[in-house]
Design an enzyme around this catalytic site. Structure first.
Site, PDB file in Angstrom:
ATOM      1  NE  ARG A   1      -1.790   1.867   2.837  1.00  0.00           N
ATOM      2  CZ  ARG A   1      -1.535   2.089   5.008  1.00  0.00           C
ATOM      3  NH1 ARG A   1      -2.440   1.584   5.270  1.00  0.00           N
ATOM      4  NH2 ARG A   1      -1.096   2.801   5.316  1.00  0.00           N
TER       5      ARG A   1
ATOM      6  CG  HIS B   1      -6.404   2.667   6.111  1.00  0.00           C
ATOM      7  ND1 HIS B   1      -7.574   1.080   5.581  1.00  0.00           N
ATOM      8  CD2 HIS B   1      -7.640   2.758   6.570  1.00  0.00           C
ATOM      9  CE1 HIS B   1      -7.515   0.707   5.930  1.00  0.00           C
ATOM     10  NE2 HIS B   1      -8.739   1.476   6.044  1.00  0.00           N
TER      11      HIS B   1
ATOM     12  CE1 TYR C   1       0.757   3.428   8.519  1.00  0.00           C
ATOM     13  CE2 TYR C   1      -0.065   4.492   9.733  1.00  0.00           C
ATOM     14  CZ  TYR C   1      -0.036   4.264   8.585  1.00  0.00           C
ATOM     15  OH  TYR C   1      -0.921   3.642   7.093  1.00  0.00           O
TER      16      TYR C   1
END
Length: 339
Positions: free
Chosen positions: A238, A242, A251
């Site tokens: 990815r 998200h 993160y």
């Protein structure tokens, strides 16, 4: 468990069509992110890096007999199936839950916002094909994060017992929102779990559109001939957030993204076409121009979408409305008429 499938020897025209599709998905995906930033749509789940997994898997299915059950991130699947993309994007406009497209005609179930919610639906539909003696295969999508949901266990268990003709397509993009796969998938891979349910498993390079076509066609043939379900784990990454409300910089670092992201799916296929003499740079440029023009058309369509009639919130709840629902509808009409 089958692993590391080599790219399928697809006909040249199929490879060119795959490139047109992944390019169209890439540009529409980038455009949709911009639309959210511009306030045209309230939210969107990007799929940057997952174009080959989505296009390749949908491309391999038989739209005459099969049925596909998406999550909220399968825009590339919808485009590959030929769904009207303004109708598909209507759910992101919050004009209609699930999209304004016709699921029966398009063979694409309504967009599913519940994490792993579509897997049980797919197994039920697939078992119905077995009972009816028809050749349809269900294809259902979920991510590595969603594989931890209880619905996935129930779906795979029932599918294994019933030998339901269903393909569980896992897009392992490395992240369950902000949690890396290794921190939430016990056993190392999702594909490793299939053996416990008596299910065939295939691991494929999810960045390689041709390899995904090969893997999905193999899985569909296995399921269609009565041998039961298949789990495909497409390994990808990815590359973006998200969702448009997510900040991946909280993160993971940019250096980590560049280290782990692997080959770009669109560039990988384009380079292969050029190297094998299947296409030239003019073809790639033309595909990009068409993709941008398509994104512009969809944008115009989305901006033209008006609000849906409020009465529809009562029309599609039950096949036969209950007394309580009818009372609520009457109360809503009375209140609306007096506003």
């Amino acid at each position: 468990m089958d692993t590391n499938l080599q790219p399928a020897a697809l006909p040249a025209e199929e490879l060119r069509e795959l490139y047109r599709l992944v390019t169209a998905v890439r540009q529409l995906d980038l455009a949709a992110i911009a639309w959210q930033r511009q306030g045209i749509i309230p939210g969107y789940a990007p799929e940057l890096g997952q174009e080959a997994a989505q296009v390749g898997s949908a491309f391999a299915m038989d739209p005459e007999h099969d049925f596909i059950f998406p999550t909220y991130r399968e825009m590339g699947v919808a485009l590959t199936l030929g769904v009207d993309m303004t109708a598909y994007m209507s759910t992101h406009k919050a004009s209609w839950h699930g999209g304004l497209y016709n699921p029966v005609q398009t063979r694409l179930a309504p967009i599913q916002a519940v994490v792993a919610g579509s897997v049980l639906h797919a197994v039920g539909w697939a078992h119905g094909q077995t009972l009816a003696g028809t050749p349809g295969v269900a294809l259902t999508y979920f991510g590595d994060g969603a594989s931890s949901q209880g619905d996935v266990h129930e779906a795979m268990n029932f599918a294994g017992i019933l030998k339901a003709p269903v393909i569980f397509f896992v897009q392992n993009n490395g992240w369950a929102i902000s949690l890396p796969t290794e921190a939430q998938v016990a056993g190392g891979t999702v594909a490793a779990r299939a053996a416990g349910y008596g299910i065939k498993a295939i691991t494929v390079d999810g960045n390689d559109a041709a390899a995904v076509v090969q893997a999905t066609r193999e899985a569909a043939a296995h399921a269609r001939t009565g041998h039961g379900p298949v789990l495909i784990e497409a390994m990808t990454y990815r590359r973006g957030p998200h969702s448009t409300s997510d900040d991946p910089g909280r993160y993971r670092s940019l250096a980590e993204e560049r280290r782990d992201e692997g080959p770009d799916p669109v560039r990988l296929l384009g380079d292969r076409l050029l190297a094998d003499g299947i296409a030239d740079s003019a073809f790639l440029d033309s595909a990009l121009q068409d993709a941008n023009a398509n994104a512009d058309r969809v944008r115009e369509g989305v901006m033209a979408l008006g609000p849906r009639p409020g009465s529809e919130m009562f029309d599609f709840v039950f096949a036969e409305p209950t007394d309580t629902l009818q009372a609520q509808a009457r109360a809503w009409r009375e209140e609306s008429e007096h506003v």
